[in-house]
Design a protein around this motif. Structure first.
Motif, mmCIF file in Angstrom:
data_model
loop_
_atom_site.group_PDB
_atom_site.id
_atom_site.type_symbol
_atom_site.label_atom_id
_atom_site.label_comp_id
_atom_site.label_asym_id
_atom_site.label_seq_id
_atom_site.Cartn_x
_atom_site.Cartn_y
_atom_site.Cartn_z
ATOM 1 N N ASN A 71 0.860 -1.177 0.000
ATOM 2 C CA ASN A 71 0.000 0.000 0.000
ATOM 3 C C ASN A 71 0.901 1.232 0.000
ATOM 4 N N THR A 72 0.856 2.006 -1.071
ATOM 5 C CA THR A 72 1.782 3.128 -1.217
ATOM 6 C C THR A 72 1.467 4.285 -0.275
ATOM 7 N N GLU A 73 0.272 4.299 0.319
ATOM 8 C CA GLU A 73 -0.063 5.360 1.269
ATOM 9 C C GLU A 73 0.420 5.012 2.676
ATOM 10 N N THR A 74 0.127 3.785 3.116
ATOM 11 C CA THR A 74 0.513 3.385 4.476
ATOM 12 C C THR A 74 1.875 2.713 4.511
ATOM 13 N N GLU A 75 2.390 2.325 3.331
ATOM 14 C CA GLU A 75 3.646 1.581 3.191
ATOM 15 C C GLU A 75 3.597 0.242 3.929
ATOM 16 N N GLU A 76 2.391 -0.302 4.081
ATOM 17 C CA GLU A 76 2.229 -1.617 4.688
ATOM 18 C C GLU A 76 2.098 -2.683 3.611
ATOM 19 N N ILE A 77 2.557 -3.877 3.913
ATOM 20 C CA ILE A 77 2.436 -5.006 2.994
ATOM 21 C C ILE A 77 1.008 -5.524 3.055
ATOM 22 N N VAL A 78 0.359 -5.678 1.896
ATOM 23 C CA VAL A 78 -1.014 -6.176 1.885
ATOM 24 C C VAL A 78 -1.098 -7.604 1.357
ATOM 25 N N ARG A 79 -0.156 -7.996 0.497
ATOM 26 C CA ARG A 79 -0.118 -9.367 -0.002
ATOM 27 C C ARG A 79 1.327 -9.762 -0.260
ATOM 28 N N ALA A 80 1.629 -11.035 -0.053
ATOM 29 C CA ALA A 80 2.984 -11.532 -0.306
ATOM 30 C C ALA A 80 2.918 -12.986 -0.722
ATOM 31 N N SER A 81 3.689 -13.349 -1.721
ATOM 32 C CA SER A 81 3.743 -14.727 -2.208
ATOM 33 C C SER A 81 5.187 -15.058 -2.566
ATOM 34 N N GLN A 82 5.574 -16.298 -2.298
ATOM 35 C CA GLN A 82 6.941 -16.691 -2.618
ATOM 36 C C GLN A 82 7.001 -18.169 -2.993
ATOM 37 N N ILE A 83 7.789 -18.466 -4.035
ATOM 38 C CA ILE A 83 8.109 -19.838 -4.407
ATOM 39 C C ILE A 83 9.602 -19.999 -4.218
ATOM 40 N N SER A 84 10.003 -20.761 -3.227
ATOM 41 C CA SER A 84 11.426 -20.963 -2.952
ATOM 42 C C SER A 84 11.576 -22.077 -1.918
ATOM 43 N N PRO A 85 12.786 -22.613 -1.745
ATOM 44 C CA PRO A 85 12.993 -23.664 -0.728
ATOM 45 C C PRO A 85 12.716 -23.172 0.686
ATOM 46 N N SER A 86 12.799 -21.862 0.913
ATOM 47 C CA SER A 86 12.614 -21.338 2.269
ATOM 48 C C SER A 86 11.295 -20.603 2.442
#
Length: 282
Positions: free
Chosen positions: A226-241
């Motif tokens: 969110n560019t106003e609050t600078e908070e993360i709203v969604r996150a996705s990752q494909i990796s061993p960790s």
């Protein structure tokens, strides 16, 4: 067959049709295709609807690319050695992975149930019978073991007289394939997609991913901010960790962490975690 039945198979089926489009259906399709089965996924709508489009594309085309996927397909009939759909007949054994129904009939006469058969509870996990509490999958909502455990703790405290309301939290989820897929997001709101910036980068080379660099298959990471609050709203990752990375990130998101908080974050090298890298460059 159900997902429980396949754990006791005496031989691997040469052809397997999996009905369903969720995480269990996808994970089992990967397992049996790696065993050498000819696997088809048959989904009434689309598969993996909770994944971001780019993450789903990677999963379908690089992680389960040997699985034949049939979306928007309705099952008409299942026989012992085939399945008939509105798009044709497929040979093979059939596995049903469309979810489970709540085991609530044992209390149907003493507490109120919701229309879908789940047990109706209030914000304290108390049922319509003030002396009976219920928590976890049988009450509906998010069907995950850690979430059910958290609900159970809250219900137990309320039963003991230490009243506490259960607050919704950002929940990390995962999909176990050749590379683990993990994702989390804040609760959807009407304005969630306003003022949101997406950043996507390929997975990083590191432990258990280094030799994938030559094939360009080190995974993928996507973060929405969110560019106003600078908070993360969604996150996705494909990796061993990704499972550990996303679990910790969801914890930080619940604490209200912002992009700026990552300025002083120091990673362990080498690492396949790309979250910190994205947040430092955004």
């Amino acid at each position: 067959m159900t997902s429980s039945d396949v754990l006791s198979l005496e031989e691997i089926p040469s052809k397997l049709n999996i009905v369903g489009g969720g995480i269990i259906a996808t994970e089992l399709s990967n397992i049996f295709s790696s065993f050498g089965s000819e696997v088809k996924i048959i989904a009434r709508s689309e598969i993996l609807k909770d994944l971001e489009p780019e993450i789903k594309f990677y999963v379908v085309n690089k992680l389960i690319d040997e699985v034949d996927i049939h979306e928007n397909t309705n099952v008409l009939e299942i026989t012992e050695n085939s399945i008939i759909t509105d798009k044709g007949e497929f040979e093979g054994k059939t596995l049903i992975a469309t979810g489970r129904v709540p085991n609530s009939e044992i209390v149907a006469d003493i507490v109120d149930l919701n229309e879908d058969g789940t047990i109706k509870v209030n914000e304290f996990f108390q049922t319509s019978n003030p002396n009976i509490y219920a928590a976890g999958d049988v009450t509906g909502g998010i069907i995950l073991t850690p979430y059910a455990r958290k609900e159970g703790i809250s219900a137990a405290r309320n039963m003991a007289g230490y009243l506490n309301k259960f607050e919704d939290i950002i929940v990390p989820q995962s999909l176990t394939l050749d590379l683990d897929v993990s994702f989390t997001q804040k609760a959807e709101k009407a304005d969630d997609r306003e003022n949101v910036e997406d950043v996507i980068i390929p997975g990083l080379g590191g432990p258990h991913a280094f030799w994938r660099i030559l094939r360009g298959e080190t995974g993928l990471t996507k973060i929405s901010l969110n560019t106003e609050t600078e908070e993360i709203v969604r996150a996705s990752q494909i990796s061993p960790s990704s499972i550990d990375d996303t679990a910790y990130l969801a914890f930080l998101m619940n604490m209200g962490i912002t992009k700026e908080d990552f300025d002083d974050f120091l990673e362990v090298h080498p690492s396949t975690d790309a979250y910190y890298k994205i947040l430092k460059i955004m």
